[in-house]
Design an enzyme around this catalytic site. Structure first.
Site, short mmCIF file in Angstrom:
data_model
loop_
_atom_site.label_atom_id
_atom_site.label_comp_id
_atom_site.label_asym_id
_atom_site.label_seq_id
_atom_site.Cartn_x
_atom_site.Cartn_y
_atom_site.Cartn_z
N ASP A 102 0.87 -1.17 0.00
CA ASP A 102 0.00 0.00 0.00
C ASP A 102 0.91 1.23 0.00
O ASP A 102 1.38 1.64 -1.06
CB ASP A 102 -0.92 -0.10 1.23
CG ASP A 102 -2.02 0.93 1.24
OD1 ASP A 102 -2.77 1.01 0.26
OD2 ASP A 102 -2.15 1.66 2.23
N ASP A 158 -6.99 -9.71 5.24
CA ASP A 158 -8.10 -9.63 6.19
C ASP A 158 -8.70 -8.24 6.31
O ASP A 158 -8.10 -7.24 5.92
CB ASP A 158 -7.62 -10.06 7.58
CG ASP A 158 -6.74 -8.98 8.23
OD1 ASP A 158 -5.76 -8.54 7.59
OD2 ASP A 158 -7.05 -8.56 9.35
P1 IMP Z 1 1.96 -0.48 3.77
O1 IMP Z 1 3.08 -0.37 4.76
O2 IMP Z 1 1.09 0.75 3.77
O3 IMP Z 1 2.44 -0.83 2.37
O4 IMP Z 1 1.03 -1.59 4.33
C1 IMP Z 1 0.89 -2.83 3.79
C2 IMP Z 1 0.09 -3.68 4.76
O5 IMP Z 1 -1.20 -3.08 5.02
C3 IMP Z 1 -0.20 -5.01 4.13
O6 IMP Z 1 0.81 -5.96 4.43
C4 IMP Z 1 -1.55 -5.36 4.71
O7 IMP Z 1 -1.40 -6.00 5.96
C5 IMP Z 1 -2.22 -4.03 4.91
N1 IMP Z 1 -3.10 -3.66 3.78
C6 IMP Z 1 -2.94 -2.66 2.89
N2 IMP Z 1 -3.92 -2.62 1.98
C7 IMP Z 1 -4.76 -3.64 2.30
C8 IMP Z 1 -5.98 -4.13 1.70
O8 IMP Z 1 -6.52 -3.63 0.70
N3 IMP Z 1 -6.55 -5.20 2.34
C9 IMP Z 1 -6.01 -5.80 3.43
N4 IMP Z 1 -4.86 -5.37 4.00
C10 IMP Z 1 -4.24 -4.31 3.45
#
Ligand code: IMP
Ligand code: MG
Length: 178
Positions: A102, A158
């Site tokens: 994300d 989830d």
């Molecule tokens: P980042 O550090 O913002 O890239 O976060 C990534 C983490 O957020 C992932 O490993 C997921 O655990 C969670 N995440 C981000 N987007 C989603 C989604 O659409 N559905 C479920 N979990 C998500």
């Protein structure tokens, strides 16, 4: 559970054929090596289980768990290691397996952290990527599918601990959030 799903974005069959393709690419790119796959718990566990069975190389696996502080839908970038790898990564070819990118902040943290263990190489393989949501210039060698900014569940992912066991990737109905 199906009643909570607005739309199936990626079917079970599409996931399986994409994983076969990624498995072939990794097998080709790491020929002659014995990579270690590091699964980022819990979301990547199902992806990792399916992916390693498409890898035609001797390989090892290990697991990491992290938690990101703050609001669960907005990544703070502050990461805490809940479970570290058990393996000595010195000289190893490490492949990080993540469910979804994300903001990219978790992945950047993990990649930087594992790089301090003196591995031979570090690569990243993610099932899902939200390129428009990136807040950092994170390098991802293997991507399954690109998404917009929609929140998805299933196949390991989830919402509030649920829906990980759906065999496909779907979007939740709005009323489930509210
Ligand atoms: P980042 O550090 O913002 O890239 O976060 C990534 C983490 O957020 C992932 O490993 C997921 O655990 C969670 N995440 C981000 N987007 C989603 C989604 O659409 N559905 C479920 N979990 C998500
Ligand atoms: Mg995750």
């Amino acid at each position: 559970m199906i009643k909570d799903i607005e739309k199936v974005l990626i079917t079970e069959e599409e996931i399986a054929s994409k994983i076969a393709e990624i498995g072939e690419n990794i097998t080709r790119d790491f020929t002659g090596k014995e990579p270690i796959f590091i699964c980022v718990l819990k979301g990547a566990s199902i992806f990792m289980s399916d992916l390693i069975r498409q890898i035609d190389l001797p390989c090892a696996i290990d697991f990491m768990a992290i938690s990101s502080y703050g609001d669960s839908t907005v990544s703070s970038g502050v990461v805490q290691i809940k479970k570290d790898v058990d393996t000595d990564l010195t000289g190893k070819d490490v492949i990080i397996i993540e469910d979804i990118v994300d903001s990219g902040l978790s992945l950047e943290y993990i990649r930087t952290y594992l790089a301090t263990h003196n591995p031979n190489s570090v690569s990243v393989c993610v099932l899902l990527d939200k390129p428009k949501a990136h807040k950092t210039d994170v390098t991802i060698e293997y991507v399954g599918f690109e998404l917009g900014n929609e929140f998805v569940v299933g196949y390991g992912l989830d919402f509030a601990g649920k829906y990980r066991n759906l065999p496909y990737i779907g979007i939740l109905k709005e009323e489930v959030y509210l």
